[in-house]
Design a protein around this motif. Structure first.
Motif, PDB file in Angstrom:
ATOM      1  N   GLU A  68      16.333   3.118  83.310  1.00  0.00           N
ATOM      2  CA  GLU A  68      15.443   1.924  83.645  1.00  0.00           C
ATOM      3  C   GLU A  68      14.331   2.643  84.044  1.00  0.00           C
ATOM      4  O   GLU A  68      13.456   1.905  84.299  1.00  0.00           O
ATOM      5  N   MET A  69      14.292   4.017  83.801  1.00  0.00           N
ATOM      6  CA  MET A  69      13.037   4.684  84.264  1.00  0.00           C
ATOM      7  C   MET A  69      11.923   4.183  83.073  1.00  0.00           C
ATOM      8  O   MET A  69      12.005   4.374  82.042  1.00  0.00           O
ATOM      9  N   SER A  70      10.656   4.143  83.826  1.00  0.00           N
ATOM     10  CA  SER A  70       9.447   3.784  82.612  1.00  0.00           C
ATOM     11  C   SER A  70       8.845   5.030  82.273  1.00  0.00           C
ATOM     12  O   SER A  70       8.859   6.134  82.790  1.00  0.00           O
ATOM     13  N   LEU A  71       8.217   5.097  81.017  1.00  0.00           N
ATOM     14  CA  LEU A  71       7.698   6.192  80.454  1.00  0.00           C
ATOM     15  C   LEU A  71       6.408   6.646  81.111  1.00  0.00           C
ATOM     16  O   LEU A  71       6.289   7.807  81.132  1.00  0.00           O
ATOM     17  N   PRO A  72       5.575   5.609  81.843  1.00  0.00           N
ATOM     18  CA  PRO A  72       4.568   6.339  82.821  1.00  0.00           C
ATOM     19  C   PRO A  72       5.131   7.112  84.001  1.00  0.00           C
ATOM     20  O   PRO A  72       4.694   8.375  84.222  1.00  0.00           O
ATOM     21  N   LEU A  73       6.277   6.733  84.438  1.00  0.00           N
ATOM     22  CA  LEU A  73       6.845   7.283  85.727  1.00  0.00           C
ATOM     23  C   LEU A  73       7.496   8.647  85.217  1.00  0.00           C
ATOM     24  O   LEU A  73       7.115   9.739  85.812  1.00  0.00           O
ATOM     25  N   LEU A  74       7.910   8.710  84.003  1.00  0.00           N
ATOM     26  CA  LEU A  74       8.631  10.003  83.421  1.00  0.00           C
ATOM     27  C   LEU A  74       7.606  11.061  82.945  1.00  0.00           C
ATOM     28  O   LEU A  74       7.693  12.227  83.423  1.00  0.00           O
ATOM     29  N   THR A  75       6.558  10.596  82.572  1.00  0.00           N
ATOM     30  CA  THR A  75       5.457  11.440  82.126  1.00  0.00           C
ATOM     31  C   THR A  75       4.643  12.280  83.458  1.00  0.00           C
ATOM     32  O   THR A  75       4.202  13.294  83.303  1.00  0.00           O
ATOM     33  N   GLU A  76       4.878  11.286  84.521  1.00  0.00           N
ATOM     34  CA  GLU A  76       3.996  11.953  85.728  1.00  0.00           C
ATOM     35  C   GLU A  76       5.046  12.876  86.527  1.00  0.00           C
ATOM     36  O   GLU A  76       4.491  13.498  87.232  1.00  0.00           O
ATOM     37  N   THR A  77       6.289  12.836  86.115  1.00  0.00           N
ATOM     38  CA  THR A  77       7.276  13.440  87.255  1.00  0.00           C
ATOM     39  C   THR A  77       7.934  14.669  86.389  1.00  0.00           C
ATOM     40  O   THR A  77       8.424  15.633  86.997  1.00  0.00           O
ATOM     41  N   TYR A  78       8.161  14.522  85.011  1.00  0.00           N
ATOM     42  CA  TYR A  78       8.753  15.626  84.248  1.00  0.00           C
ATOM     43  C   TYR A  78       7.923  16.286  83.429  1.00  0.00           C
ATOM     44  O   TYR A  78       7.012  15.544  82.649  1.00  0.00           O
ATOM     45  N   VAL A  79       8.389  17.483  82.862  1.00  0.00           N
ATOM     46  CA  VAL A  79       8.035  18.110  81.744  1.00  0.00           C
ATOM     47  C   VAL A  79       7.807  17.485  80.277  1.00  0.00           C
ATOM     48  O   VAL A  79       9.093  17.445  80.031  1.00  0.00           O
ATOM     49  N   GLY A  80       6.813  17.027  79.925  1.00  0.00           N
ATOM     50  CA  GLY A  80       6.689  16.727  78.571  1.00  0.00           C
ATOM     51  C   GLY A  80       6.651  17.739  77.469  1.00  0.00           C
ATOM     52  O   GLY A  80       6.274  18.708  78.033  1.00  0.00           O
ATOM     53  N   LEU A  81       7.029  17.449  76.322  1.00  0.00           N
ATOM     54  CA  LEU A  81       6.882  18.242  75.131  1.00  0.00           C
ATOM     55  C   LEU A  81       5.799  17.888  74.049  1.00  0.00           C
ATOM     56  O   LEU A  81       5.659  16.726  74.018  1.00  0.00           O
ATOM     57  N   GLU A  82       5.143  18.776  73.515  1.00  0.00           N
ATOM     58  CA  GLU A  82       4.083  18.347  72.439  1.00  0.00           C
ATOM     59  C   GLU A  82       4.874  17.690  71.280  1.00  0.00           C
ATOM     60  O   GLU A  82       4.225  16.741  70.754  1.00  0.00           O
ATOM     61  N   LYS A  83       5.868  18.388  71.021  1.00  0.00           N
ATOM     62  CA  LYS A  83       6.560  17.877  69.583  1.00  0.00           C
ATOM     63  C   LYS A  83       7.965  18.216  69.646  1.00  0.00           C
ATOM     64  O   LYS A  83       8.557  19.184  70.362  1.00  0.00           O
ATOM     65  N   ALA A  84       8.908  17.509  69.098  1.00  0.00           N
ATOM     66  CA  ALA A  84      10.251  17.636  69.113  1.00  0.00           C
ATOM     67  C   ALA A  84      10.717  16.856  67.905  1.00  0.00           C
ATOM     68  O   ALA A  84      10.393  15.911  67.529  1.00  0.00           O
ATOM     69  N   GLU A  85      11.608  17.734  67.454  1.00  0.00           N
ATOM     70  CA  GLU A  85      12.283  17.163  66.099  1.00  0.00           C
ATOM     71  C   GLU A  85      13.923  16.941  66.306  1.00  0.00           C
ATOM     72  O   GLU A  85      14.465  17.948  66.363  1.00  0.00           O
ATOM     73  N   PRO A  86      14.403  15.598  66.163  1.00  0.00           N
ATOM     74  CA  PRO A  86      15.896  15.434  66.605  1.00  0.00           C
ATOM     75  C   PRO A  86      16.585  16.196  65.332  1.00  0.00           C
ATOM     76  O   PRO A  86      16.134  15.765  64.203  1.00  0.00           O
ATOM     77  N   ARG A  87      17.943  16.577  65.465  1.00  0.00           N
ATOM     78  CA  ARG A  87      18.650  16.932  64.501  1.00  0.00           C
ATOM     79  C   ARG A  87      19.573  15.875  64.158  1.00  0.00           C
ATOM     80  O   ARG A  87      20.031  15.156  64.910  1.00  0.00           O
ATOM     81  N   ASN A  88      19.880  16.084  62.806  1.00  0.00           N
ATOM     82  CA  ASN A  88      20.928  15.061  62.510  1.00  0.00           C
ATOM     83  C   ASN A  88      22.300  15.090  63.196  1.00  0.00           C
ATOM     84  O   ASN A  88      22.703  16.009  63.518  1.00  0.00           O
ATOM     85  N   ALA A  89      22.760  13.802  63.456  1.00  0.00           N
ATOM     86  CA  ALA A  89      24.338  13.848  63.949  1.00  0.00           C
ATOM     87  C   ALA A  89      25.418  13.324  62.857  1.00  0.00           C
ATOM     88  O   ALA A  89      24.613  12.680  61.943  1.00  0.00           O
TER      89      ALA A  89
END
Length: 172
Positions: free
Chosen positions: A75-96
């Motif tokens: 339920e956490m919003s992206l603005p709250l998450l970006t203010e509270t937690y360490v974001g990354l510049e780039k990430a590439e998900p791996r296939n499942a």
């Protein structure tokens, strides 16, 4: 006649071996994860902290440290998450694996590219040279995977590991 029988046996053996390898790669080594947790690294404490989540599903395999995949909702919003937690510049998900249908790497990657999902650091060195990454979309869907960090890439491609990397754990 003997040549035909040998050829048939070789073909049958190859088919059985191929089917066995396919099964082991796609299904055999994966287990459902029983420890259900989603953590993000806090910008204040620089330590992983749990976030609230629901509908958690995850798989992992002992055969590789980068086979972990998970899906959840928050339920956490992206603005709250970006203010509270360490974001990354780039990430590439791996296939499942295809049978783990909640995790679609191409779709997650497209959302990251479009900016409708943001990547966060969940845990540094969850295994030596491997970080846990979390991506969360605007509508609260979350995805988790493991990715090699700089030390892991150096360790696994044979490059000399510098002083900035932690000491590699001893193996038996």
């Amino acid at each position: 006649m003997t040549g035909k029988i040998l050829a048939i046996l070789i073909v049958i053996t190859a088919l059985i071996a191929g089917a066995g390898m396919y099964y082991l790669q796609v299904y055999g080594f994966y287990d459902e994860v029983t420890v259900k947790e989603v953590n993000l690294v806090s910008v204040v404490s620089d330590a992983p902290e749990p976030i609230p989540f629901t509908d958690f599903q995850a798989i992992d395999a002992d055969s590789s440290p980068i086979r972990y995949r998970a899906c959840f909702k928050t339920e956490m919003s992206l603005p709250l998450l970006t203010e509270t937690y360490v974001g990354l510049e780039k990430a590439e998900p791996r296939n499942a694996p295809d049978w783990f249908d909640c995790f679609d790497a191409a779709k997650i990657g497209a959302e990251l590219e479009a900016g409708t999902a943001l990547p966060f650091l969940s845990q540094k060195n969850v295994h030596y040279g491997v970080d846990r990454i979390v991506a969360i979309t605007q509508d609260g869907r979350g995805y988790v995977w493991h990715e090699l960090n700089d030390c892991g890439e150096k360790a696994y491609d044979g490059t000399v590991i510098g002083e900035e990397c932690p000491e590699r754990p001893a193996t038996d």
